[in-house]
Scaffold this active site. Structure first.
Site, PDB file in Angstrom:
ATOM      1  N   ARG A   1       2.439 -11.755   9.862  1.00  0.00           N
ATOM      2  CA  ARG A   1       2.633 -10.506   9.451  1.00  0.00           C
ATOM      3  C   ARG A   1       1.222 -10.031   8.834  1.00  0.00           C
ATOM      4  O   ARG A   1       0.450 -10.691   8.455  1.00  0.00           O
ATOM      5  CB  ARG A   1       3.342 -10.319   8.028  1.00  0.00           C
ATOM      6  CG  ARG A   1       3.507  -8.913   7.479  1.00  0.00           C
ATOM      7  CD  ARG A   1       2.781  -8.772   6.323  1.00  0.00           C
ATOM      8  NE  ARG A   1       2.656  -7.383   5.613  1.00  0.00           N
ATOM      9  CZ  ARG A   1       1.947  -6.939   4.910  1.00  0.00           C
ATOM     10  NH1 ARG A   1       0.841  -7.596   4.441  1.00  0.00           N
ATOM     11  NH2 ARG A   1       2.124  -5.841   4.103  1.00  0.00           N
TER      12      ARG A   1
ATOM     13  N   THR B   1      -4.314  -6.250  -2.843  1.00  0.00           N
ATOM     14  CA  THR B   1      -5.541  -6.377  -2.028  1.00  0.00           C
ATOM     15  C   THR B   1      -6.660  -6.133  -2.808  1.00  0.00           C
ATOM     16  O   THR B   1      -6.835  -5.441  -3.995  1.00  0.00           O
ATOM     17  CB  THR B   1      -5.296  -5.173  -1.016  1.00  0.00           C
ATOM     18  OG1 THR B   1      -4.262  -5.382  -0.536  1.00  0.00           O
ATOM     19  CG2 THR B   1      -6.768  -5.394   0.210  1.00  0.00           C
TER      20      THR B   1
ATOM     21  N   GLY C   1       1.459  -2.155   2.502  1.00  0.00           N
ATOM     22  CA  GLY C   1       0.712  -2.000   3.674  1.00  0.00           C
ATOM     23  C   GLY C   1       1.611  -1.372   4.878  1.00  0.00           C
ATOM     24  O   GLY C   1       1.261  -0.584   5.553  1.00  0.00           O
TER      25      GLY C   1
ATOM     26  N   THR D   1      -5.112   0.342  -0.929  1.00  0.00           N
ATOM     27  CA  THR D   1      -4.321  -1.098  -1.528  1.00  0.00           C
ATOM     28  C   THR D   1      -2.802  -0.801  -1.863  1.00  0.00           C
ATOM     29  O   THR D   1      -2.725   0.691  -1.975  1.00  0.00           O
ATOM     30  CB  THR D   1      -4.922  -1.685  -2.803  1.00  0.00           C
ATOM     31  OG1 THR D   1      -4.186  -2.598  -3.194  1.00  0.00           O
ATOM     32  CG2 THR D   1      -5.158  -0.430  -3.850  1.00  0.00           C
ATOM     33  N   GLY D   2      -1.862  -1.330  -1.551  1.00  0.00           N
ATOM     34  CA  GLY D   2      -0.589  -1.306  -1.852  1.00  0.00           C
ATOM     35  C   GLY D   2       0.386  -1.815  -0.605  1.00  0.00           C
ATOM     36  O   GLY D   2       0.078  -2.683  -0.033  1.00  0.00           O
TER      37      GLY D   2
ATOM     38  N   GLY E   1      -0.727  -6.405   7.408  1.00  0.00           N
ATOM     39  CA  GLY E   1      -0.407  -4.990   6.899  1.00  0.00           C
ATOM     40  C   GLY E   1      -1.629  -4.117   7.214  1.00  0.00           C
ATOM     41  O   GLY E   1      -2.182  -4.072   8.287  1.00  0.00           O
TER      42      GLY E   1
END
Length: 325
Positions: free
Chosen positions: A223, A195, A249, A246-247, A225
């Site tokens: 999908r 992200t 989700g 970020t990461g 997140g």
């Protein structure tokens, strides 16, 4: 108030050959957002401008260059929030939108807070946001990665798609299910989060945050997140601070990572401390992977991540640019 701006280009295991492009992209985004702030533009303008730069850069999983879902298509999520009014705008699972962050900004200016799929795309037409063909969003790198992920997915049983996601080494993306790559026996794999995001404080004391993503590679169509979810992917409040996450989700959503981080600011933590405390909460509660960038109401900056790398760049008035991975 001192000007402050921080951007990120994703927290994951960024390969060595992608480090330089990530750094350069973050620096370009920071420069564009900083110019806006120094010219008297609002924090909301600055974060939109910074994120647009990264959406237009195929290095990142946002806008052009985003990862592909299982159907081989790009579906995008984005959100933006104004810390002065707590107004926000977000879009999810949209196709054919080069700069979803600008569409999210127009949603913020509307009576809605979140629009998804075809409804968001129809709204884009009504407010003059440029549309493009699906193919225009796809770059050769991501098409090749999708082909490899599709090949690896063929090794997996149907119930594998219900297990936690992981990443095959050398690929930006997840293979749905399983802990090991079938053609890399014993290899532990990690989840990326590419992200992009930005947080800004302007001279008027207003804070804003913005985030944008193509999501996780080979994701289920539809999908969504953490990115477009207020409190998870981002949060901004002039009484505490602003955060962009970020990461992974699915884990970020469970702990409302961005709101958790800004709540730590409200409890008196310095931004660096708040960032680390939020990531520790993510790890301890749900074994999550990710990162956060923060600015508090005084213009102090912080960031933290528990992935191998996170691309970032920031500047505070009176200081020099800082960037790293």
């Amino acid at each position: 108030m001192p000007l402050a701006l921080i951007v990120h280009g994703g927290a994951w295991d960024i390969p060595d050959d992608e480090v330089a492009p990530h750094l350069a992209g973050c620096r370009r985004a920071l420069a564009a957002g900083w110019e806006a702030l120094t010219n008297g533009r609002s924090a909301l303008d600055a974060v939109e401008i910074a994120v647009r730069i990264m959406e237009d850069d195929p290095t990142f999983d946002a806008g052009v260059g985003s990862v592909l879902n299982r159907d081989g298509l790009v579906e995008l999520d984005a959100a933006i929030m104004d810390g002065a009014t707590l107004r926000s705008g977000a879009v999810a699972a949209v196709r054919g939108i080069r700069n979803p962050i600008s569409l999210a900004r127009r949603v913020l200016e509307s009576e809605a807070a979140l629009l998804v799929g075809r409804g968001a795309e129809r709204f884009a037409d009504t407010v003059g946001i440029e549309r493009c063909a699906d193919e225009d969003m796809i770059v050769p790198r991501e098409r090749a990665r999708w082909e490899e992920l599709r090949r690896l997915a063929a090794y997996r049983t149907p119930d594998a798609f219900q297990r936690p996601p992981g990443e095959v080494a050398g690929l930006r993306g997840i293979v749905a299910g399983g802990d090991h790559a079938p053609d890399h026996p014993g290899l532990r794999i990690q989840h990326p989060g590419d992200t992009v995001g930005a947080v800004a404080l302007d001279h008027y004391g207003n804070l804003a945050a913005a985030v944008s993503t193509g999501g996780t590679p080979f994701k289920l169509p539809g999908r969504v997140g953490d990115t477009p979810l207020i409190g998870a992917g981002l949060y901004a409040d002039v009484q505490t601070g602003g955060c962009a996450s970020t990461g992974w989700g699915e884990s970020i959503i469970k702990v409302l990572l961005a709101k958790t981080a800004t709540d730590f600011l409200g409890a008196g933590y310095a931004p660096v401390e708040a960032a680390h405390a939020a990531i520790e909460r993510l790890k301890q509660r749900v074994n999550g992977l990710g990162g956060v960038i923060l600015i508090d109401a005084r213009g102090r900056v912080g960031y933290a991540f528990n992935t191998p790398r996170m691309a970032y760049a920031y500047r505070v008035e009176g200081g020099e640019e800082v960037a790293g991975v």
